[in-house]
Design an enzyme around this catalytic site. Structure first.
Site, PDB file in Angstrom:
ATOM      1  N   VAL A  16      47.152   6.306 -72.544  1.00  0.00           N
ATOM      2  CA  VAL A  16      46.236   6.497 -73.715  1.00  0.00           C
ATOM      3  C   VAL A  16      46.593   5.641 -74.866  1.00  0.00           C
ATOM      4  O   VAL A  16      45.792   4.948 -75.511  1.00  0.00           O
ATOM      5  CB  VAL A  16      46.243   7.999 -74.394  1.00  0.00           C
ATOM      6  CG1 VAL A  16      45.686   8.336 -75.645  1.00  0.00           C
ATOM      7  CG2 VAL A  16      45.928   9.063 -73.142  1.00  0.00           C
ATOM      8  N   LEU A 157      39.481   9.954 -72.380  1.00  0.00           N
ATOM      9  CA  LEU A 157      39.332   9.017 -71.554  1.00  0.00           C
ATOM     10  C   LEU A 157      39.437   9.062 -70.181  1.00  0.00           C
ATOM     11  O   LEU A 157      40.416   9.836 -69.777  1.00  0.00           O
ATOM     12  CB  LEU A 157      40.515   7.834 -71.800  1.00  0.00           C
ATOM     13  CG  LEU A 157      40.508   7.456 -73.479  1.00  0.00           C
ATOM     14  CD1 LEU A 157      41.908   6.743 -73.765  1.00  0.00           C
ATOM     15  CD2 LEU A 157      39.407   6.637 -74.096  1.00  0.00           C
ATOM     16  N   ASN A 230      37.921  19.821 -70.706  1.00  0.00           N
ATOM     17  CA  ASN A 230      38.487  19.642 -69.422  1.00  0.00           C
ATOM     18  C   ASN A 230      38.416  20.567 -68.409  1.00  0.00           C
ATOM     19  O   ASN A 230      38.234  20.637 -67.076  1.00  0.00           O
ATOM     20  CB  ASN A 230      39.925  19.059 -69.581  1.00  0.00           C
ATOM     21  CG  ASN A 230      40.262  17.520 -69.713  1.00  0.00           C
ATOM     22  OD1 ASN A 230      39.086  16.815 -69.645  1.00  0.00           O
ATOM     23  ND2 ASN A 230      41.463  17.125 -69.860  1.00  0.00           N
ATOM     24  N   GLY A 275      34.757  18.070 -52.502  1.00  0.00           N
ATOM     25  CA  GLY A 275      35.967  17.248 -51.776  1.00  0.00           C
ATOM     26  C   GLY A 275      37.290  18.036 -51.776  1.00  0.00           C
ATOM     27  O   GLY A 275      37.341  19.162 -51.890  1.00  0.00           O
ATOM     28  N   CYS A 282      45.695  15.061 -65.865  1.00  0.00           N
ATOM     29  CA  CYS A 282      45.101  15.791 -66.881  1.00  0.00           C
ATOM     30  C   CYS A 282      44.625  17.215 -66.684  1.00  0.00           C
ATOM     31  O   CYS A 282      44.960  18.154 -67.311  1.00  0.00           O
ATOM     32  CB  CYS A 282      44.096  15.040 -67.610  1.00  0.00           C
ATOM     33  SG  CYS A 282      44.827  13.547 -68.567  1.00  0.00           S
ATOM     34  N   LYS A 285      46.831  20.170 -65.571  1.00  0.00           N
ATOM     35  CA  LYS A 285      47.856  20.378 -66.634  1.00  0.00           C
ATOM     36  C   LYS A 285      47.171  21.097 -67.739  1.00  0.00           C
ATOM     37  O   LYS A 285      47.489  21.864 -68.426  1.00  0.00           O
ATOM     38  CB  LYS A 285      48.320  19.108 -67.158  1.00  0.00           C
ATOM     39  CG  LYS A 285      49.344  19.223 -68.107  1.00  0.00           C
ATOM     40  CD  LYS A 285      49.958  17.893 -68.701  1.00  0.00           C
ATOM     41  CE  LYS A 285      49.013  17.355 -69.846  1.00  0.00           C
ATOM     42  NZ  LYS A 285      49.666  16.540 -70.825  1.00  0.00           N
ATOM     43  N   LYS A 343      42.276   9.334 -57.779  1.00  0.00           N
ATOM     44  CA  LYS A 343      40.660   8.946 -57.606  1.00  0.00           C
ATOM     45  C   LYS A 343      40.593   7.331 -57.512  1.00  0.00           C
ATOM     46  O   LYS A 343      41.762   6.796 -57.703  1.00  0.00           O
ATOM     47  CB  LYS A 343      40.049   9.429 -58.833  1.00  0.00           C
ATOM     48  CG  LYS A 343      40.447   8.806 -59.918  1.00  0.00           C
ATOM     49  CD  LYS A 343      39.665   9.191 -61.234  1.00  0.00           C
ATOM     50  CE  LYS A 343      39.685   8.575 -62.541  1.00  0.00           C
ATOM     51  NZ  LYS A 343      38.884   8.877 -63.527  1.00  0.00           N
ATOM     52  N   ARG A 350      49.828  10.205 -59.990  1.00  0.00           N
ATOM     53  CA  ARG A 350      50.518  11.443 -60.740  1.00  0.00           C
ATOM     54  C   ARG A 350      49.462  12.476 -60.209  1.00  0.00           C
ATOM     55  O   ARG A 350      48.321  12.385 -60.403  1.00  0.00           O
ATOM     56  CB  ARG A 350      50.691  11.039 -62.470  1.00  0.00           C
ATOM     57  CG  ARG A 350      51.650  10.306 -62.723  1.00  0.00           C
ATOM     58  CD  ARG A 350      51.663  10.247 -64.252  1.00  0.00           C
ATOM     59  NE  ARG A 350      50.407   9.367 -64.685  1.00  0.00           N
ATOM     60  CZ  ARG A 350      49.903   9.463 -65.899  1.00  0.00           C
ATOM     61  NH1 ARG A 350      50.640  10.063 -66.949  1.00  0.00           N
ATOM     62  NH2 ARG A 350      48.793   8.535 -66.227  1.00  0.00           N
TER      63      ARG A 350
END
Ligand code: UDX
Length: 454
Positions: A16, A157, A230, A275, A282, A285, A343, A350
């Site tokens: 970030v 982001l 999120n 999937g 992120c 968490k 991805k 991570r």
């Protein structure tokens, strides 16, 4: 841009922080990115990004070259020489689901010694509601009264799209209680808000022409906007995975179903790809942190917990598909794993569900031969469960199942005829519904995707 602001970004070689520093210098500000990691600071000053991200090297080199951006390990003097300090340090999860605040507390302590005149402290790190009060109290210990304002300015982001998301955001959220701080931040972001940014190689896909909405609110609401966004994305993914399971029961095609749903303008197409589930640093968490925000004895967040539980079950469900396709247990069977990042378009492993799948395969006795187009084999060799290979073809050599775990476009263009002839048992489990079932069946593969996708 009228007058550039002097800005310091703490945690500036992390994901970030780096994007923030690059973005702010690109729109004209004078930026110093501070980090304790000297090796990364040196690497960045030499114009090499430690992060794989489209367009990053060009923007990095341009702003180093024009002198608007530099990297440093000297936090104290960088803070002293800046008007605005962005805090972007990591806030990883602890084993108990709480957030590890040690880096942010350390940084607050250090900033407090550098508050020689009025500054705005902008918190970009995702930290639990209530923590900003803690930062304020640390700063107040050493700083003079009215020497600073704090603003929560969450980031949205996506890895792989981070520069685009920075320059062409859907919204900018500012949480605080100072009009002065709000107006300085609006000034900093002005070229972005007014959609004046044009960068070669970084395409703006937004069709919006009105200014970017700026949501000015209190600190807690700004933080919850981030967490809830999120959590909502994660909910969509677990939801579509739930529907995908139902599709398998009734032989409906999840891709057709998601597509048909997405045309409803109230629903939209994004985050409806069924999937393996959501991984990365992120979504999970933040979902856990949101659950931990409230005392579960007073308020139960059952829906959010179900979203997490569904995601956890996806790993076993994919491994079970491999076992079912082989019609035997996995002991001593060779599985070629394609894709290890959480991805595509990132080198980040991570919290990658792909790694969790390989661990589960290993636990069940399988031999894993893995390949990822960007993850460095040196990084992979620290995991004894992975046998890193140099190509998809060598991973497939002698394998009993080819298992796609990350939807890299590169895997669409492999020579599957060659792979077919190299495998000892040509079978594919496609946990990202990347390939076309009929094409693979025509080549002679046994093929299983997610949600009876065809
Ligand atoms: C996320 C948020 O999108 C971003 O706004 C926030 O600031 C950081 O967290 P990121 O972690 O980069 O970004 O990943 P994202 O693109 O959201 O994908 C997360 C995971 O969900 C990936 O594992 C991806 O494969 C998976 N996913 C995504 C699906 O399984 N299906 C989908 O339809 C979309």
């Amino acid at each position: 841009m009228n007058k550039p602001q002097k800005i310091c970004v703490i945690g500036g070689s992390g994901y970030v922080g780096l994007i923030t520093g690059l973005g702010l210098s690109e729109i004209g500000h004078e930026v110093v990115n501070v980090d304790i990691d000297r090796a990364r600071v040196d690497q960045l000053n030499a114009g090499k990004s430690p992060i794989y991200e489209s367009g990053i090297d060009v923007v990095l080199r341009r702003n180093l070259h024009n002198g608007r951006l530099r990297f440093s390990t000297d936090l104290q003097s960088s803070v002293k020489n800046s008007q605005v300090v962005f805090v972007t340090v990591g806030t990883p999860s602890l084993k108990n689901g709480q957030i590890d605040l040690s880096q942010i507390i350390e940084v607050a302590n250090q900033i407090s010694s550098g508050l020689n005149e009025y500054k705005i402290i902008v918190i970009k790190s995702t930290i639990p509601v209530g923590t900003i009060e803690l930062i304020k109290s640390i700063l107040n210990e050493k700083a003079q009264q009215d020497c600073f304002d704090i603003v929560s300015n969450p980031e949205f982001l996506r890895e792989g799209n981070a520069l685009k998301d920075f320059f062409f955001p859907d919204r900018i959220v500012l949480g605080g209680d100072s009009d002065k701080a709000f107006s300085i931040l609006r000034y900093i972001y002005k070229p972005i808000i007014n959609r004046e940014v044009s960068i070669k190689g970084i395409q703006n896909i937004s069709k919006e022409t009105d200014p970017v909405p700026v949501i000015q609110t209190d600190i807690a609401s700004a933080q919850i906007i981030k967490y809830a966004s999120n959590a909502f994305l994660a909910t969509r993914i677990s939801f579509i995975n739930e529907i995908s399971g139902i599709c398998e029961q009734v032989n409906a095609d999840i891709k057709e179903v998601a597509n048909g749903m997405g045309y409803d303008s109230r629903i939209g197409h994004s985050y409806l790809e069924a999937g393996l589930g959501f991984g990365g640093p992120c979504l999970e968490k933040d979902l856990r942190a949101l659950i931990n925000t409230v005392d579960q004895d007073k308020y139960q967040t059952d829906l959010l917990q179900a979203v997490l539980d569904k995601n956890d079950r996806q790993v076993a469900s994919v491994v079970n598909k491999v076992e079912k396709l082989l019609d035997t247990n996995l002991y001593n069977r060779t599985i070629a794993v394609l894709g290890l990042t959480f991805k595509p378009e990132t080198n980040d492993i991570r919290n990658s569900l792909a790694i969790r799948v390989t661990n589960e395969l290993h636990k069940r006795g399988a031999v894993v031969q893995s390949y990822d187009p960007v993850v460095n084999n040196e990084i992979l060799s620290v995991d004894p469960n992975l046998k890193p290979c140099d190509s998809a073809y060598s991973a497939a050599q002698g394998a009993d199942v080819l298992l796609i775990l990350t939807g890299w476009k590169d895997f669409l263009h492999l020579d599957y005829k060659q792979i077919y002839s190299n495998m000892s048992n040509p079978a594919i489990v496609d946990s990202r519904n990347l390939l076309v079932q009929s094409d693979m069946i025509e080549l002679g593969f046994k093929y299983v995707g997610m949600g009876a996708s065809r």
